[in-house]
Design an enzyme around this catalytic site. Structure first.
Site, PDB file in Angstrom:
ATOM      1  CD  GLU A   1      -4.487   4.337  -1.286  1.00  0.00           C
ATOM      2  OE1 GLU A   1      -4.995   4.213   0.150  1.00  0.00           O
ATOM      3  OE2 GLU A   1      -5.535   4.498  -2.063  1.00  0.00           O
TER       4      GLU A   1
ATOM      5  CG  ASN B   1      -4.920  10.993  -4.884  1.00  0.00           C
ATOM      6  OD1 ASN B   1      -4.229  11.388  -6.111  1.00  0.00           O
ATOM      7  ND2 ASN B   1      -5.444  10.014  -4.935  1.00  0.00           N
TER       8      ASN B   1
ATOM      9  CG  ASP C   1      -2.025   1.143   1.170  1.00  0.00           C
ATOM     10  OD1 ASP C   1      -2.477   1.393   0.105  1.00  0.00           O
ATOM     11  OD2 ASP C   1      -2.268   1.696   2.255  1.00  0.00           O
TER      12      ASP C   1
ATOM     13  CG  ASP D   1      -5.653   9.110 -11.934  1.00  0.00           C
ATOM     14  OD1 ASP D   1      -5.603   8.533 -10.982  1.00  0.00           O
ATOM     15  OD2 ASP D   1      -6.339   9.475 -12.823  1.00  0.00           O
TER      16      ASP D   1
END
Length: 530
Positions: A437, A401, A393, A410
């Site tokens: 993620e 973000n 992760d 992205d």
């Protein structure tokens, strides 16, 4: 020449004539038969021989002789009718035989001249019929037919005259029995036997030649029709000799492959076959040599070098001796169908790939991950090997973000996916985006140590990307935490349990400060050992 001698000559002559007709009937090369004719001659032979035995008396044997003789005359009339091209029903001889027997038996109580008159009258009728058959009809009757017709009419007139003398003037008939006036009767029989036999044989030969000519004409017409059908057929047609050289190709077949017909004739069949299908064609050729037919699909190479696909229906040609003489094939062009099938297969492959691929990163998605994990875990039951799962992760990716925006987020995920695709390179291994993620790797036949080494390699590569992450308390760049679990197959463990165990290791890595790896190997007792 006395009457007994004439009867014996007629008996022997008729018998030999019948044998000759039998030989013609069973001639292997050119069998010939006129219905009723053989029966006519043998019946006449029996009748004349019985009359030879009873020239000077009249008893039951004489009755049988007359019935047999006149029945033979009737059969000869039917044979003549068939030789003139008309038809005669096969069952006609039964009522005729009954009628002849009834007439002769009805005359039995009468006196000698009357019995003879009835016999002569019947013979007159059955000599009149072939004369009428030969002379009546189209003006195109041959000269021989007309000569024989008049001979039968003359014989009929002789027997009719003898019959009238016996029936109308019985006393004169009795007194003239041994005189020359009645000698004309056996003479007429002998003459019609000789003349009729020769001319009827000639007519039979003409009939046989005519039938053969009609058969040949019909065969030529059939061949012409067949050739026209073959040449204009919408399917390709090829014919081969025993060495599988092309002996015939129709226009359709030649045009599809881009050849002229003359260019195809004489070519070996294998010259049209691509190297990849030579073994298939040789197997099919072996089947043809064994006399077996089959249907198969195969490409043929055209004059332009391009391959076209065909469904080929092949038939062996076997001669009368049972030997292989060649083969015949009908070819249906399925190139367009084949291209559509390939396009459909490619489309299905792409759809399957799309359904199993994460659209953002280009690596496997959660659906494929679950399917592969279930398959590989089931395989452990047979191989008794190990399976490792890595769950990773990205650290504090929500903050990333929020700081840099989803477009940059992205882009970051795509770079992570590329790292996983590069590091997890074995064909059995799988790298997947598990969600958001979170990423996962399946490593079949891999122990704990090797799995940890793979996780460490991925961790360093991610750190080596130096993707700026100013909001991360772990490092100024993007990092990841890893959970690794290694398992053996057990009825007490499911694929979902494996993911939960890896997730537990991932949770421990996050609790340990992130950007690190926690690992364990699952034991049957249910304890995970680091």
């Amino acid at each position: 020449m006395d009457l007994r001698t004439v009867m014996m000559l007629l008996a022997v002559g008729s018998f030999l004539f019948g044998l000759f007709l039998l030989v013609l009937k069973f001639n292997v090369n050119h069998p010939q038969e006129v219905p009723f004719w053989i029966m006519a001659k043998f019946s006449q032979a029996v009748g004349y021989f019985l009359l030879y035995l009873r020239v000077n008396g009249y008893d039951a044997l004489s009755v049988l002789a007359n019935i047999t003789l006149i029945l033979g005359c009737a059969y000869e009339a039917w044979a003549v009718r068939i030789l003139t091209g008309a038809e005669v029903k096969r069952r006609l001889h039964l009522p005729v035989a009954a009628g002849i027997a009834a007439a002769i038996l009805a005359a039995l109580p009468l006196g000698s001249p009357y019995r003879g008159g009835v016999v002569f009258l019947l013979q007159s009728v059955f000599y009149l019929l072939p004369g009428a058959f030969l002379l009546h009809g189209p003006s195109g009757r041959s000269l021989l037919q007309r000569i024989l017709g008049f001979c039968y009419l003359a014989a009929s007139g002789v027997f009719l005259g003898a019959s009238l003398i016996c029936l109308a003037f019985p006393s004169f008939a009795v007194s003239a029995a041994g005189r020359p006036v009645f000698a004309v009767v056996p003479l007429a029989s002998f003459s019609i036997f000789l003349i009729g036999g020769f001319i009827l044989l000639t007519l039979a030969k003409e009939r046989s030649d005519r039938i053969v000519a009609e058969m040949r004409k019909s065969l030529r017409q059939s061949q012409t029709r067949f050739q026209r059908v073959v040449e204009t057929a919408t399917e390709g047609i090829l014919m081969f000799d025993e060495d599988f050289r092309i002996t015939f190709a129709n226009e359709k077949m030649a045009s599809v492959l881009g050849y002229a017909i003359g260019e195809m004739v004489g070519r070996p069949y294998e010259s049209l076959i691509p190297e990849s299908h030579i073994q298939l064609v040789r197997y099919q050729e072996m089947q043809r040599r064994l006399g077996n037919d089959s249907i198969y699909e195969c490409p043929l190479v055209g004059k332009d070098g391009k391959e076209r696909w065909f469904i080929i229906s092949a038939t062996a040609i076997v001669g009368d001796s049972g030997l292989f003489e060649g083969s015949f094939a009908m070819l249906s062009d399925i190139t367009e169908r084949r291209e559509m099938e390939l396009a459909l297969a490619e489309s299905n492959r792409r759809l399957t790939e799309m359904s199993h691929t994460d659209s953002l990163t280009g690596i496997a998605n959660r659906r494929l991950f679950d399917r592969v994990l279930e398959r590989e875990y089931a395989r452990l039951l047979r191989t008794k090997s190990q399976l490792s799962v890595i769950l990773l992760d990205l650290d504090h990716f929500k903050d990333y973000n929020d700081e840099y925006g989803h477009v940059m987020g992205d882009a970051c995920l795509r770079q992570i996916g590329a790292v996983l695709a590069e590091c997890v390179g074995r064909s059995l291994d799988l790298a997947a985006r598990y969600g958001g993620e979170e990423f996962a790797c399946i490593l079949p036949d891999t122990g704990l140590q090797a799995s940890v080494e793979m996780a460490e390699k991925i961790r360093r590569r991610i750190a080596g990307l130096n993707i700026e992450h100013s909001k991360s308390p772990v490092a100024p760049y993007v990092t990841a935490s890893f959970g690794v679990i290694t398992v053996h197959h057990s009825p007490n463990l499911s694929p979902a349990d494996i993911v939960n165990l890896a997730d537990r290791m991932l949770y421990r890595a996050k609790a340990a400060g992130r950007n690190c790896i926690e690992s364990a190997e699952w034991q049957e007792e249910g304890q995970a050992i680091s």
